[in-house]
Scaffold this motif. Structure first.
Motif, PDB file in Angstrom:
ATOM      1  N   GLY A  36      11.872  19.528   1.814  1.00  9.96           N
ATOM      2  CA  GLY A  36      12.299  18.423   0.955  1.00  9.96           C
ATOM      3  C   GLY A  36      11.160  17.898   0.103  1.00  9.96           C
ATOM      4  O   GLY A  36       9.990  18.096   0.416  1.00  9.96           O
ATOM      5  N   GLU A  37      11.521  17.238  -0.994  1.00 10.22           N
ATOM      6  CA  GLU A  37      10.504  16.659  -1.875  1.00 10.22           C
ATOM      7  C   GLU A  37      10.335  15.176  -1.566  1.00 10.22           C
ATOM      8  O   GLU A  37      11.292  14.485  -1.243  1.00 10.22           O
ATOM      9  N   ILE A  38       9.086  14.726  -1.695  1.00  9.41           N
ATOM     10  CA  ILE A  38       8.749  13.349  -1.378  1.00  9.41           C
ATOM     11  C   ILE A  38       7.699  12.856  -2.368  1.00  9.41           C
ATOM     12  O   ILE A  38       6.809  13.608  -2.762  1.00  9.41           O
ATOM     13  N   THR A  39       7.828  11.605  -2.790  1.00  8.22           N
ATOM     14  CA  THR A  39       6.872  11.003  -3.712  1.00  8.22           C
ATOM     15  C   THR A  39       6.398   9.679  -3.130  1.00  8.22           C
ATOM     16  O   THR A  39       7.224   8.853  -2.727  1.00  8.22           O
ATOM     17  N   ILE A  40       5.087   9.479  -3.086  1.00  2.00           N
ATOM     18  CA  ILE A  40       4.550   8.207  -2.607  1.00  2.00           C
ATOM     19  C   ILE A  40       4.625   7.192  -3.739  1.00  2.00           C
ATOM     20  O   ILE A  40       4.113   7.426  -4.830  1.00  2.00           O
ATOM     21  N   ILE A  41       5.269   6.073  -3.475  1.00  2.00           N
ATOM     22  CA  ILE A  41       5.381   5.000  -4.459  1.00  2.00           C
ATOM     23  C   ILE A  41       4.152   4.100  -4.372  1.00  2.00           C
ATOM     24  O   ILE A  41       3.533   3.791  -5.377  1.00  2.00           O
ATOM     25  N   SER A  42       3.814   3.670  -3.161  1.00  2.00           N
ATOM     26  CA  SER A  42       2.619   2.842  -2.990  1.00  2.00           C
ATOM     27  C   SER A  42       2.106   2.914  -1.559  1.00  2.00           C
ATOM     28  O   SER A  42       2.833   3.283  -0.641  1.00  2.00           O
ATOM     29  N   LYS A  43       0.836   2.565  -1.404  1.00  2.00           N
ATOM     30  CA  LYS A  43       0.188   2.495  -0.092  1.00  2.00           C
ATOM     31  C   LYS A  43      -0.321   1.070   0.084  1.00  2.00           C
ATOM     32  O   LYS A  43      -1.030   0.557  -0.770  1.00  2.00           O
ATOM     33  N   ILE A  44       0.047   0.458   1.199  1.00  6.27           N
ATOM     34  CA  ILE A  44      -0.388  -0.909   1.487  1.00  6.27           C
ATOM     35  C   ILE A  44      -0.993  -0.921   2.884  1.00  6.27           C
ATOM     36  O   ILE A  44      -0.282  -0.762   3.867  1.00  6.27           O
ATOM     37  N   SER A  45      -2.291  -1.073   2.957  1.00 11.56           N
ATOM     38  CA  SER A  45      -3.062  -1.085   4.210  1.00 11.56           C
ATOM     39  C   SER A  45      -2.654   0.040   5.167  1.00 11.56           C
ATOM     40  O   SER A  45      -2.427  -0.182   6.348  1.00 11.56           O
ATOM     41  N   GLY A  46      -2.528   1.244   4.624  1.00  8.52           N
ATOM     42  CA  GLY A  46      -2.225   2.414   5.442  1.00  8.52           C
ATOM     43  C   GLY A  46      -0.748   2.736   5.521  1.00  8.52           C
ATOM     44  O   GLY A  46      -0.376   3.884   5.707  1.00  8.52           O
ATOM     45  N   ASN A  47       0.108   1.733   5.402  1.00 10.49           N
ATOM     46  CA  ASN A  47       1.543   1.975   5.412  1.00 10.49           C
ATOM     47  C   ASN A  47       1.956   2.474   4.030  1.00 10.49           C
ATOM     48  O   ASN A  47       1.336   2.138   3.035  1.00 10.49           O
ATOM     49  N   VAL A  48       3.006   3.288   3.972  1.00 14.64           N
ATOM     50  CA  VAL A  48       3.402   3.869   2.691  1.00 14.64           C
ATOM     51  C   VAL A  48       4.871   3.607   2.379  1.00 14.64           C
ATOM     52  O   VAL A  48       5.704   3.519   3.273  1.00 14.64           O
ATOM     53  N   ILE A  49       5.145   3.482   1.091  1.00 18.85           N
ATOM     54  CA  ILE A  49       6.513   3.413   0.593  1.00 18.85           C
ATOM     55  C   ILE A  49       6.726   4.705  -0.170  1.00 18.85           C
ATOM     56  O   ILE A  49       5.954   5.029  -1.071  1.00 18.85           O
ATOM     57  N   VAL A  50       7.758   5.460   0.214  1.00 17.19           N
ATOM     58  CA  VAL A  50       7.996   6.767  -0.381  1.00 17.19           C
ATOM     59  C   VAL A  50       9.401   6.852  -0.961  1.00 17.19           C
ATOM     60  O   VAL A  50      10.300   6.113  -0.561  1.00 17.19           O
ATOM     61  N   ASN A  51       9.556   7.761  -1.897  1.00 22.35           N
ATOM     62  CA  ASN A  51      10.856   8.061  -2.474  1.00 22.35           C
ATOM     63  C   ASN A  51      11.278   9.403  -1.911  1.00 22.35           C
ATOM     64  O   ASN A  51      10.628  10.414  -2.157  1.00 22.35           O
ATOM     65  N   VAL A  52      12.333   9.412  -1.112  1.00 24.51           N
ATOM     66  CA  VAL A  52      12.830  10.640  -0.509  1.00 24.51           C
ATOM     67  C   VAL A  52      14.353  10.634  -0.613  1.00 24.51           C
ATOM     68  O   VAL A  52      14.994   9.617  -0.319  1.00 24.51           O
ATOM     69  N   ARG A  53      14.921  11.734  -1.093  1.00 25.77           N
ATOM     70  CA  ARG A  53      16.373  11.851  -1.263  1.00 25.77           C
ATOM     71  C   ARG A  53      16.964  10.684  -2.053  1.00 25.77           C
ATOM     72  O   ARG A  53      17.921  10.052  -1.623  1.00 25.77           O
ATOM     73  N   GLU A  54      16.382  10.357  -3.179  1.00 27.40           N
ATOM     74  CA  GLU A  54      16.892   9.317  -4.080  1.00 27.40           C
ATOM     75  C   GLU A  54      16.897   7.911  -3.479  1.00 27.40           C
ATOM     76  O   GLU A  54      17.611   7.040  -3.943  1.00 27.40           O
ATOM     77  N   SER A  55      16.130   7.679  -2.419  1.00 30.27           N
ATOM     78  CA  SER A  55      16.025   6.331  -1.865  1.00 30.27           C
ATOM     79  C   SER A  55      14.587   6.039  -1.464  1.00 30.27           C
ATOM     80  O   SER A  55      13.801   6.949  -1.222  1.00 30.27           O
ATOM     81  N   ARG A  56      14.253   4.765  -1.402  1.00 27.61           N
ATOM     82  CA  ARG A  56      12.899   4.356  -1.017  1.00 27.61           C
ATOM     83  C   ARG A  56      12.878   3.969   0.447  1.00 27.61           C
ATOM     84  O   ARG A  56      13.752   3.261   0.926  1.00 27.61           O
ATOM     85  N   VAL A  57      11.842   4.447   1.120  1.00 28.31           N
ATOM     86  CA  VAL A  57      11.702   4.206   2.552  1.00 28.31           C
ATOM     87  C   VAL A  57      10.266   3.772   2.826  1.00 28.31           C
ATOM     88  O   VAL A  57       9.330   4.368   2.303  1.00 28.31           O
ATOM     89  N   ALA A  58      10.091   2.738   3.635  1.00 26.51           N
ATOM     90  CA  ALA A  58       8.760   2.298   4.056  1.00 26.51           C
ATOM     91  C   ALA A  58       8.513   2.822   5.467  1.00 26.51           C
ATOM     92  O   ALA A  58       9.361   2.663   6.345  1.00 26.51           O
ATOM     93  N   ILE A  59       7.355   3.469   5.656  1.00 24.52           N
ATOM     94  CA  ILE A  59       7.011   3.981   6.988  1.00 24.52           C
ATOM     95  C   ILE A  59       5.570   3.600   7.320  1.00 24.52           C
ATOM     96  O   ILE A  59       4.748   3.397   6.441  1.00 24.52           O
TER      97      ILE A  59
END
Length: 69
Positions: A36-59
């Motif tokens: 699958g394809e994944i794009t990092i939207i932003s990194k905040i103190s090590g945690n990341v917000i990514v765009n995966v399958r047309e939705s944004r997920v924070a991990i």
């Protein structure tokens, strides 16, 4: 390389999802699957917000380290 080391804004392909079986199932349910394809939207103190399958997920950093791109 782990997802935490990838550049923001650049499209990456997921190579492998590691961790315990329970963790892998959870990440797969969110759309983190090999190939699958994944794009990092932003990194905040090590945690990341990514765009995966047309939705944004924070991990968390720990989860992001289990995803290899």
């Amino acid at each position: 390389m782990p997802l935490t080391m990838a550049e923001s804004g650049k499209v990456n392909q997921i190579k492998k999802v590691g961790g315990k079986e329970e963790t892998r199932r959870f990440l797969e349910s969110l759309g983190f699957v090999a190939g699958g394809e994944i794009t990092i939207i932003s990194k905040i103190s090590g945690n990341v917000i990514v765009n995966v399958r047309e939705s944004r997920v924070a991990i968390s950093r720990e989860m992001a380290n289990k995803i290899l791109v």
